[in-house]
Design a protein around this motif. Structure first.
Motif, short mmCIF file in Angstrom:
data_model
loop_
_atom_site.label_atom_id
_atom_site.label_comp_id
_atom_site.label_asym_id
_atom_site.label_seq_id
_atom_site.Cartn_x
_atom_site.Cartn_y
_atom_site.Cartn_z
N ASP A 127 0.81 -1.22 0.00
CA ASP A 127 0.00 0.00 0.00
C ASP A 127 0.85 1.27 0.00
N ARG A 128 1.98 1.22 0.70
CA ARG A 128 2.73 2.46 0.94
C ARG A 128 4.02 2.61 0.15
N ALA B 32 -8.10 3.41 1.77
CA ALA B 32 -6.70 3.73 2.12
C ALA B 32 -5.98 2.55 2.75
N ASN C 113 -1.50 4.08 -1.48
CA ASN C 113 -1.45 5.12 -0.45
C ASN C 113 0.02 5.40 -0.13
N LYS D 152 -8.11 9.04 7.26
CA LYS D 152 -8.32 8.62 5.87
C LYS D 152 -9.50 7.66 5.72
#
Length: 490
Positions: free
Chosen positions: A83-84, A426, A214, A277
């Protein structure tokens, strides 16, 4: 010709073509994992002169359980990295590389050093790969696409196809020739999975997972690095204190991992529930997910004991010489995927036939827990009838697995599907990690109780089975409130 959108793609059994790529990637990854798992318990407790490590049986079962917990705890890291930082496509690839090298480590005759090295590599690799492959399956379908549950059922079929073949091939080679050759074959299986993923993925997978959903912002980086460093320091301090008190041993490390797993679960839910978020509707979805998470953990605590409790039962209390044939104990690990393969088409047809009339996820979960409990209550019968010193018919194990795999069909593919539907935007990959974390929690708890199995086997099976049944009945009472929190999502 107008190009089809992903929602209209029906190239693979009526589903998007990308499902084929992910189906076979996960099939080979599960071949490698379940092939290794089919012989790992035997490898640990077999005597050194039999090619094993000569560990205590109770300790070996605890290691099997906590190993499984670690594999799924690491999925939280895998979801975060996807995700990051990397996006799902690259995260899955790097995970496969680590898994392959983990099996290679076990293939080397280096004793406990190789065992613990492989645990680290396979734990990290599976954490990177498994949640993100499942998340990518969810991305193949639109929010209102009714094929989603059936698609995850087909995907689960692929998982179990690899898991079915592996114990037969890897198990036979490991038990009858050499354990290390068996582990080598598991490594080769992961290589095939990686090759297929890279080649076919370029043709069938969208660009959706090429970038993180995200990404970490520059103003967040310092805080994240600080938290990681503080976590490492805290863990080092705990281990140092344990060492000073002469408590640094495998059993206490297993207990420490269990505590960390439970704490990590609480922290992750708090983060999602308090994140700015996450909007109010998504927050309601997360609250609805918590009881399903607990139900899943109870189910996996029983189901995953197939590689420890039932594996030990197969090796020590089952008549494995039938009609002039010898059944290797590792072969019983095929019963789990075999029944999944039998049941998958039935359940895929059933959910497709019922469509919007099918029961919601909470009802399916409650039914699954009751049936899982019955699989252990069933095992009380041979223990009471024949005692713990007699060898019993293999049909008792067949029956137990036949029962619990009905429960798995009600919980596992449905859980994968509902997780993608309830996930905040998110935290999409990280929410999928939470699904696998429920498995980790179940196995972590299992690691603390499997040691009591040999003290009173009938009581062990009976108490755990009845607890699961009661938990399933309690969940039924919360179906209406959960439907309200899910706000239309089934």
């Amino acid at each position: 010709m107008k190009k089809q959108t992903p929602n209209m793609d029906t190239a693979f059994l009526g589903h998007p073509k990308g499902l084929s790529t992910l189906f076979f990637t996960e099939m080979w990854e599960r071949f490698s994992y379940y092939g290794m798992r089919a012989i790992l318990l035997l490898y640990m407790y077999y005597a050194i002169n039999q090619g094993g490590l000569g560990l205590d049986r109770g300790l070996s079962m605890s290691i099997m359980s906590i190993y499984g917990a670690l594999v799924y705890v690491s999925s939280v890291v895998g979801g975060y990295i996807s995700d990051r930082i990397l996006g799902s496509r690259r995260t899955v690839f790097y995970g496969g590389i680590l898994i392959m090298f983990g099996h290679i480590a076990l293939a080397l005759p280096l004793g406990l050093t190789a065992l613990f090295t492989s645990i680290v590599l396979i734990t990290l690799g599976t954490g990177l790969l498994k949640p993100n492959v499942s998340d990518m399956v969810g991305d193949l379908y639109g929010p209102s696409d009714t094929r989603r549950d059936a698609g995850f059922t087909i995907f689960t079929f692929g998982i179990n196809l690899g898991a079915l073949i592996a114990p037969i091939v890897v198990g036979w080679l490991g038990q009858n020739v050499n354990f290390h050759l068996g582990f080598s074959l598991a490594a080769i299986g992961m290589f095939f999975g990686l090759f297929q993923y890279v080649v076919e993925g370029k043709k069938t997978l969208s660009q959706h997972g090429m970038k993180p959903g995200n990404p970490i912002q520059s103003n967040e980086l310092r805080g994240i690095i600080t938290k990681v460093i503080l976590g490492i320091i805290a863990l080092a301090v705990i281990i140092f204190i344990m060492s000073l008190n002469h408590a640094l041993n495998i059993a206490n490390i297993i207990t420490l991992i269990t505590i960390i797993t439970l704490l990590l679960t609480v922290v992750y839910f708090v983060i999602m529930l308090t994140s700015k978020k996450v909007d109010s509707v998504e927050r309601s979805h997360v609250w609805a997910y918590i009881p399903l998470f607990i139900a899943s953990a109870i189910f996996w605590a029983i189901e995953e004991q197939g590689s420890s409790i039932l594996a030990m039962f197969a090796a020590t209390q089952t008549q494995n010489h039938v009609l002039g044939l010898t059944i290797p104990a590792s072969f019983y690990q095929t019963l789990n995927p075999l029944f999944i393969l039998i049941y998958s088409p039935i359940f895929a047809w059933l959910w497709g036939k019922l469509g919007k009339r099918q029961p919601g996820s909470p009802v399916k979960f409650s039914m699954g827990m009751v049936i899982a409990g019955l699989s252990y209550v069933f095992m009380v019968i041979p223990v009471v009838m024949f005692g713990t010193k007699s060898l019993v018919s293999p049909l008792w194990l067949v029956g137990s697995w036949a029962i619990i795999e009905i429960a798995e069909m009600l919980i596992s593919p449905v859980g994968l599907s509902v997780t993608t539907k309830l996930a905040p935007k998110a935290f999409s990959s990280e929410m999928m990690s939470m699904w696998f974390l429920s498995d980790a929690v179940g196995q972590a708890i299992s690691s603390q109780i499997v040691g009591s199995y040999s003290q009173n086997e009938a009581m062990y099976f009976g108490i755990i089975g009845l607890l699961a049944i009661v938990a399933g009945l309690i969940l039924v009472m919360f179906v209406k409130p959960l439907k309200k929190l899910m706000q239309g999502i089934r």
